[in-house]
Write a protein that holds these residues in place. Structure first.
Motif, PDB file in Angstrom:
ATOM      1  N   MET A 177     -18.643  -2.451 -89.115  1.00  0.00           N
ATOM      2  CA  MET A 177     -18.571  -3.827 -89.240  1.00  0.00           C
ATOM      3  C   MET A 177     -20.248  -4.181 -88.940  1.00  0.00           C
ATOM      4  SD  MET A 177     -17.125  -7.391 -88.052  1.00  0.00           S
ATOM      5  CE  MET A 177     -17.829  -9.021 -88.216  1.00  0.00           C
ATOM      6  N   THR A 178     -21.111  -4.835 -89.496  1.00  0.00           N
ATOM      7  CA  THR A 178     -22.245  -5.160 -89.586  1.00  0.00           C
ATOM      8  C   THR A 178     -22.750  -6.329 -88.775  1.00  0.00           C
ATOM      9  OG1 THR A 178     -22.465  -4.033 -91.585  1.00  0.00           O
ATOM     10  CG2 THR A 178     -25.061  -5.358 -90.812  1.00  0.00           C
ATOM     11  N   THR A 179     -23.449  -5.559 -87.743  1.00  0.00           N
ATOM     12  CA  THR A 179     -23.832  -7.235 -86.806  1.00  0.00           C
ATOM     13  C   THR A 179     -25.057  -8.371 -87.928  1.00  0.00           C
ATOM     14  OG1 THR A 179     -23.536  -5.555 -84.846  1.00  0.00           O
ATOM     15  CG2 THR A 179     -25.202  -8.108 -84.559  1.00  0.00           C
ATOM     16  N   PRO A 180     -24.943  -9.546 -87.645  1.00  0.00           N
ATOM     17  CA  PRO A 180     -25.755 -10.181 -88.602  1.00  0.00           C
ATOM     18  C   PRO A 180     -26.437 -10.430 -87.638  1.00  0.00           C
ATOM     19  CG  PRO A 180     -23.399 -11.329 -88.386  1.00  0.00           C
ATOM     20  CD  PRO A 180     -23.653  -9.982 -87.096  1.00  0.00           C
ATOM     21  N   THR A 181     -27.726 -10.376 -88.519  1.00  0.00           N
ATOM     22  CA  THR A 181     -29.683 -10.210 -87.991  1.00  0.00           C
ATOM     23  C   THR A 181     -29.130 -11.555 -87.585  1.00  0.00           C
ATOM     24  OG1 THR A 181     -30.146  -8.570 -89.666  1.00  0.00           O
ATOM     25  CG2 THR A 181     -31.738 -10.164 -88.721  1.00  0.00           C
ATOM     26  N   PRO A 182     -30.084 -11.559 -86.665  1.00  0.00           N
ATOM     27  CA  PRO A 182     -30.349 -12.919 -85.370  1.00  0.00           C
ATOM     28  C   PRO A 182     -31.560 -14.066 -86.700  1.00  0.00           C
ATOM     29  CG  PRO A 182     -30.380 -11.695 -83.573  1.00  0.00           C
ATOM     30  CD  PRO A 182     -30.139 -10.752 -85.255  1.00  0.00           C
ATOM     31  N   LEU A 183     -30.791 -15.439 -86.029  1.00  0.00           N
ATOM     32  CA  LEU A 183     -32.115 -15.674 -87.145  1.00  0.00           C
ATOM     33  C   LEU A 183     -33.738 -15.767 -86.937  1.00  0.00           C
ATOM     34  CD1 LEU A 183     -32.738 -18.150 -88.989  1.00  0.00           C
ATOM     35  CD2 LEU A 183     -32.309 -19.952 -87.472  1.00  0.00           C
ATOM     36  N   GLY A 184     -33.808 -15.668 -85.599  1.00  0.00           N
ATOM     37  CA  GLY A 184     -35.253 -14.939 -84.978  1.00  0.00           C
ATOM     38  C   GLY A 184     -35.763 -13.795 -85.596  1.00  0.00           C
ATOM     39  N   ALA A 185     -34.893 -13.110 -85.698  1.00  0.00           N
ATOM     40  CA  ALA A 185     -35.483 -12.024 -86.754  1.00  0.00           C
ATOM     41  C   ALA A 185     -35.653 -12.072 -88.044  1.00  0.00           C
ATOM     42  CB  ALA A 185     -33.824 -10.695 -86.104  1.00  0.00           C
ATOM     43  N   ARG A 186     -35.181 -12.681 -88.475  1.00  0.00           N
ATOM     44  CA  ARG A 186     -34.809 -13.219 -89.917  1.00  0.00           C
ATOM     45  C   ARG A 186     -36.584 -13.702 -90.310  1.00  0.00           C
ATOM     46  NH1 ARG A 186     -29.050 -15.238 -92.219  1.00  0.00           N
ATOM     47  NH2 ARG A 186     -29.482 -15.942 -90.611  1.00  0.00           N
ATOM     48  N   LEU A 187     -36.601 -14.017 -89.374  1.00  0.00           N
ATOM     49  CA  LEU A 187     -37.571 -15.493 -89.706  1.00  0.00           C
ATOM     50  C   LEU A 187     -39.344 -14.625 -89.954  1.00  0.00           C
ATOM     51  CD1 LEU A 187     -37.059 -19.050 -87.879  1.00  0.00           C
ATOM     52  CD2 LEU A 187     -37.727 -18.292 -90.241  1.00  0.00           C
ATOM     53  N   LEU A 188     -38.833 -13.595 -88.566  1.00  0.00           N
ATOM     54  CA  LEU A 188     -40.583 -12.829 -88.051  1.00  0.00           C
ATOM     55  C   LEU A 188     -40.064 -11.540 -89.566  1.00  0.00           C
ATOM     56  CD1 LEU A 188     -39.801 -12.697 -84.711  1.00  0.00           C
ATOM     57  CD2 LEU A 188     -41.425 -14.565 -86.137  1.00  0.00           C
ATOM     58  N   ARG A 189     -39.038 -11.152 -90.517  1.00  0.00           N
ATOM     59  CA  ARG A 189     -39.453 -10.062 -90.468  1.00  0.00           C
ATOM     60  C   ARG A 189     -40.426 -10.004 -91.157  1.00  0.00           C
ATOM     61  NH1 ARG A 189     -33.481 -10.912 -93.389  1.00  0.00           N
ATOM     62  NH2 ARG A 189     -34.390 -12.572 -94.753  1.00  0.00           N
ATOM     63  N   ARG A 190     -41.367  -8.554 -91.036  1.00  0.00           N
ATOM     64  CA  ARG A 190     -42.335  -7.938 -92.599  1.00  0.00           C
ATOM     65  C   ARG A 190     -41.834  -7.400 -93.904  1.00  0.00           C
ATOM     66  NH1 ARG A 190     -46.767  -6.977 -88.032  1.00  0.00           N
ATOM     67  NH2 ARG A 190     -44.923  -5.452 -87.580  1.00  0.00           N
ATOM     68  N   LYS A 191     -42.390  -7.743 -94.799  1.00  0.00           N
ATOM     69  CA  LYS A 191     -42.202  -7.021 -95.548  1.00  0.00           C
ATOM     70  C   LYS A 191     -43.083  -5.534 -95.900  1.00  0.00           C
ATOM     71  CE  LYS A 191     -41.505  -6.621-101.046  1.00  0.00           C
ATOM     72  NZ  LYS A 191     -41.313  -7.301-102.482  1.00  0.00           N
ATOM     73  N   PRO A 192     -42.530  -3.785 -95.731  1.00  0.00           N
ATOM     74  CA  PRO A 192     -43.723  -2.899 -95.900  1.00  0.00           C
ATOM     75  C   PRO A 192     -44.920  -2.910 -97.108  1.00  0.00           C
ATOM     76  CG  PRO A 192     -40.962  -2.476 -95.735  1.00  0.00           C
ATOM     77  CD  PRO A 192     -40.904  -3.971 -95.803  1.00  0.00           C
ATOM     78  N   ILE A 193     -46.045  -2.718 -96.950  1.00  0.00           N
ATOM     79  CA  ILE A 193     -46.604  -2.779 -97.635  1.00  0.00           C
ATOM     80  C   ILE A 193     -47.093  -1.867 -98.402  1.00  0.00           C
ATOM     81  CG2 ILE A 193     -49.787  -2.051 -97.534  1.00  0.00           C
ATOM     82  CD1 ILE A 193     -49.418  -3.349 -94.935  1.00  0.00           C
ATOM     83  N   GLU A 194     -46.221  -0.668 -98.179  1.00  0.00           N
ATOM     84  CA  GLU A 194     -46.052   0.399 -99.609  1.00  0.00           C
ATOM     85  C   GLU A 194     -45.493  -0.493-100.299  1.00  0.00           C
ATOM     86  OE1 GLU A 194     -43.797   1.790 -95.076  1.00  0.00           O
ATOM     87  OE2 GLU A 194     -45.415   0.573 -96.106  1.00  0.00           O
ATOM     88  N   SER A 195     -43.691  -0.874 -99.743  1.00  0.00           N
ATOM     89  CA  SER A 195     -43.083  -1.235-100.229  1.00  0.00           C
ATOM     90  C   SER A 195     -43.770  -2.769-102.122  1.00  0.00           C
ATOM     91  CB  SER A 195     -41.956  -2.292-100.115  1.00  0.00           C
ATOM     92  OG  SER A 195     -40.893  -2.891-100.883  1.00  0.00           O
TER      93      SER A 195
END
Length: 493
Positions: A1-19
């Motif tokens: 079972m996948t652990t939900p990503t915390p809200l703070g982590a989702r707000l701060l997640r960055r999109k990789p430049i290579e993507s």
């Protein structure tokens, strides 16, 4: 079972430049072995814009907004010292332009400061910047379209002896009920953009050439009526008036941001983007200051208050003839069309990037197989811009645009600082001189101009942010593509 990503982590997640670069479909910008992705159906925006056309986008989005109509509202706030207001705004734009040049050369994709924020400061900040860009582009396009009717009426009056009635040539609050010329202008722009970006860029380049000729003509004729006495007293409303005027006219420098929205449609983007940004800044600043000095010297500053088609009227007063004013009014009509074209173009590319990232419905990222343009996206933007232009007064629109622009510019400067620390070895076609002082000065100047805006502007801005938060937490945070990382973008173990 996948652990939900915390809200703070989702707000701060960055999109990789290579993507980001992979999604642009640019083989010349892709790192070796990186996967090539696309928008919906694998269709990419087409790289068809060269240096002159891109510089014209920057000049076209800038010259016309700050000169053709803003003097009538800015001069009463600062008097002759409005010249200093333009200089302050130009310095702020110049510092930020250097930051944009570095970011655009490092991340040559559509989306401008939204994409830069996504790669450096995280998803939550990026969505907020996207809202600022909606204010910057969508609202400014409406503000520009509102003024188009003023010069259209001036031309009709001088050429044919009639004008469009106020009730159908101005928005409520400015003496009218429905601004029909603004709606017609937006409709023509949308039609051209749907046909294709190459055609639009060529038309814009031609219009920019006409615009520069018209403004040089104004300076040449206007200087014959220059009176130094009109510059005294130079600062009748104090330094506070200079700051207020600088804050309100800063929206006229959004063209620098517009250059970077074309990141995925530019040939050789790492070189072309920074060059076009710097060329646009130099040309725009020289024209702005020259026209402002000429206009202030040719007419007492008290006469600018509420003056419609003011520059054309100045030419008519100096020469005592109608033909120079008629030529200038016609040039202004063409010029404002050019500005509206580029600004609406920029808005559609911001929404395209947000739709591709899943932050907005994917429909915004859908491209026409025939023209390679986001047709549905462009139609939605056109309807929204036309509605604002038809019913909202000009002064409300310009201050909102300034605030959105200044916030976006600040984020880009901060992004340069972050990216230098997190990815110092990232290939850059241009580097900000005087780092880290230049980005810090850029943030400081932007904060200074933000402080000078009318308090009511912050209320409207706050409402916009609340609505943005509702959209983000109701849709964007759940549909973000970063919720579903692709295998090829997952580091191998």
């Amino acid at each position: 079972m996948t652990t939900p990503t915390p809200l703070g982590a989702r707000l701060l997640r960055r999109k990789p430049i290579e993507s980001l670069i992979a999604e642009s479909g640019s083989p010349e910008a892709l790192p070796a072995g990186a996967p090539e992705e696309g928008g919906r159906s694998g269709i990419h925006l087409r790289r068809s814009i060269g240096l002159w056309q891109l510089s014209s986008i920057g000049i076209g989005a800038t010259v016309g907004t700050g000169i053709f109509f803003v003097l009538s509202s800015a001069v009463p706030e600062a008097g002759p010292a409005v010249i200093l207001s333009f200089v302050i705004a130009a310095v702020t734009a110049g510092l930020t332009a250097l930051c944009y040049a570095e970011m655009a050369s490092a991340i040559p994709v559509s989306g401008s400061s939204y994409s830069y924020a996504y790669a450096t400061l995280g998803e939550g900040v990026a969505f907020g910047v996207g809202v600022c860009l909606l204010l910057e582009y969508g609202v400014s396009a409406s503000a520009i379209a509102v003024s188009w009717g003023q010069y259209l009426n001036k031309f009709f009056d001088l050429a044919f002896g009639f004008t469009i009635p106020d009730w159908m040539a101005a928005p409520p609050g400015d003496g009218g009920y429905f601004n029909l010329p603004a709606v017609v202008l937006v409709a023509m722009v949308v039609f051209l953009l749907i046909r294709g970006v190459s055609e639009s860029a060529k038309v814009n380049a031609t219009m920019v050439a006409i615009k520069i000729v018209i403004l040089v003509l104004f300076v040449a004729i206007g200087l014959t009526g220059f009176h130094s006495g009109n510059l005294s007293p130079f600062m009748p409303l104090g330094i506070g008036g200079v700051q207020v005027a600088a804050s309100s006219i800063f929206f006229s420098f959004i063209g620098l941001d517009a250059v970077s929205t074309a990141g995925e449609e530019v040939k050789n983007p790492r070189r072309t983007l920074p060059l076009a940004i710097i060329i646009s800044l130099v040309v725009v600043t020289l024209l702005y200051v020259a026209v402002a000095i000429t206009a202030i010297g040719a007419q007492p500053w008290q006469h600018f208050d509420g003056q419609e088609a003011g520059l054309a009227q100045i030419l008519q007063d100096i020469t005592g003839q109608s033909w120079p004013a008629m030529m200038f009014a016609l040039g202004a009509i063409i010029s404002i069309f050019s500005v509206t074209l580029v600004v609406i173009y920029g808005q559609t590319r911001i929404l395209y990037s947000m739709g591709r990232d899943g932050m907005l419905p994917k429909k915004f990222a859908e491209l026409s197989p025939r023209t390679g343009t986001p047709v549905w996206n462009t139609l939605v933007v056109g309807v929204a811009v036309a509605t604002l232009a038809a019913f909202v007064p000009l002064d409300v629109l310009t201050d909102l645009t300034s605030l959105g622009t200044l916030v976006a510019f600040s984020v880009v400067a901060v992004g340069v600082l972050v990216l230098r620390r997190t990815q110092p070895d990232l290939p850059r076609g241009f580097k900000v001189p005087g780092y880290p002082v230049t980005p810090l000065l850029s943030v400081g100047f932007c904060a200074y101009l933000i402080y000078g805006l009318h308090p009511l502007t912050f209320l409207f801005f706050g409402i916009a942010l609340v609505l943005a938060a509702a959209v983000y937490f109701g849709y964007g945070i759940r549909h973000s593509k970063l919720n579903q990382p692709k295998p090829e973008l997952t580091p191998s173990r």
